[in-house]
Scaffold this active site. Structure first.
Site, short mmCIF file in Angstrom:
data_model
loop_
_atom_site.label_atom_id
_atom_site.label_comp_id
_atom_site.label_asym_id
_atom_site.label_seq_id
_atom_site.Cartn_x
_atom_site.Cartn_y
_atom_site.Cartn_z
N GLU A 17 -49.22 99.47 17.58
CA GLU A 17 -47.89 98.58 18.66
C GLU A 17 -48.05 99.77 20.49
OE1 GLU A 17 -43.35 99.58 17.83
OE2 GLU A 17 -43.53 100.46 19.72
N THR A 48 -43.77 95.92 22.18
CA THR A 48 -41.84 96.75 21.98
C THR A 48 -41.12 95.32 23.06
OG1 THR A 48 -42.04 98.41 24.02
CG2 THR A 48 -42.20 98.53 21.26
#
Ligand code: FAD
Length: 289
Positions: A17, A48
């Site tokens: 991520e 994100t």
């Protein structure tokens, strides 16, 4: 490529991520981090989503860059509480135009300066999942919380609502970070008992500084085991030692998960390619087994 098709293969998948820059000025640094992490050839990279402004715009831009320029599958996060239904719809249409096939559907934090709940917003992630399902042919992921979501006093309610969310059209789940694998194994048992059968990706956060640990604790309410606290007490003042210890701790968690039959692991790489690379080196032979 839809991520769920990969997760259903009987092999190990490691993903990372990253988070987008808060302002356009920070774009180049994040682009470079994405490039280096993509060089590790993960199964996918998730990006994100922040509340409005440059961050949310940059999520789509970076997710598109990862997919089309770096040729690694991307997963764009999307939150709904801080935007109107119409704004959310526009972001979904934009992702579709950019050829993004995978979305992590989230509620996000409840906005402070807005009336919430309100008619023109989605209140829970399951409503966003329904909207994405209606809007196109996407693979949809969602969040889950092995230690329970901070807002929910009763863990049983959390699992009941998680089932509702998955039944709305979720293909896979990614967990909140945890530092004690037994909490994850217990959670998996409970959700399988509740009839939730989709793949669950444990989210592993390498904690490489005392500051990061404090922040992670505040945001998620995650419990730090005594073993980790001892590492922090002993090495927290030395950035180099703390980074090494944090990488070793995360590696240890990952090896234990893999040894216990977990196939898919998501690593919160916090835009630090060197940390991601060190973990990949540590498990290079293990993931071939
Ligand atoms: P929901 O699934 O809607 O749950 C929120 C709360 O409501 C829970 O307590 C749940 O039990 C409860 N609930 C759900 N449905 C109902 C119902 N029908 N009735 C009553 N109560 C209900 N945040 C960001 O801003 N950007 C990101 O990119 C981001 N990425 C994340 C990635 C992962 C893997 C995780 C674990 C979290 C991420 N978050 C992100 C944080 C997340 O947005 C927050 O934790 C948020 O508070 C909850 O989001 P959710 O999608 O889990 O919400």
């Amino acid at each position: 490529m839809k991520i769920i098709d990969r997760l259903n293969e009987n092999k190990i998948h490691i993903s990372f991520e990253i988070f987008p820059p808060k302002t356009d000025a920070g774009y180049e640094k994040v682009r470079k981090a994405a490039e280096e992490i993509a060089g590790l050839r993960p199964e996918f990279i998730s990006v994100t989503y922040g509340a409005g402004g440059g961050t949310s715009k940059n999520t789509a831009k970076i997710a598109s860059y990862i997919k089309h320029d770096l040729h690694v599958e991307s997963l764009a996060h999307l939150t709904c509480a801080s935007s109107t239904k119409e704004e959310v719809h526009q972001v979904i249409e934009n992702l579709k135009e950019l050829g993004i096939e995978n979305i992590l559907a989230l509620r996000g934090d409840i906005p402070q300066n807005t009336v919430f709940p309100s008619e023109d917003r989605y209140h829970y992630a399951y409503e966003l999942v329904e909207e994405i399902r209606k809007s196109g042919d996407f693979c949809i992921g969602a969040a889950c919380y092995p230690e329970g979501h901070v807002e929910n006093e009763h863990k049983e309610d959390d699992i009941k609502y998680l089932k509702q969310k998955v039944d709305s059209g979720v293909d896979f789940l990614t967990t909140q970070m945890f530092f004690d694998n037994d909490i994850h194994y217990n959670f998996l048992y409970r959700i399988r008992e509740a009839g939730i059968t989709v793949p669950v990706l444990p989210g592993i956060m390498p904690i490489t500084s005392a500051r990061q640990m404090k922040r992670s604790c505040e945001l998620s309410g995650t419990v730090f085991p005594r073993r980790f606290q001892a590492i922090l007490d002993r090495f927290g003042d030395s950035p180099e030692a703390m980074e090494q210890a944090g990488i070793a701790y995360a590696t240890d968690q990952i090896i234990d998960l893999l040894a216990n039959g977990v196939k898919n692991i998501h690593i919160y790489s916090m835009n630090k390619p060197e940390v991601a690379a060190a973990i990949m080196r540590n498990i290079s032979e293990i993931i071939k087994c």
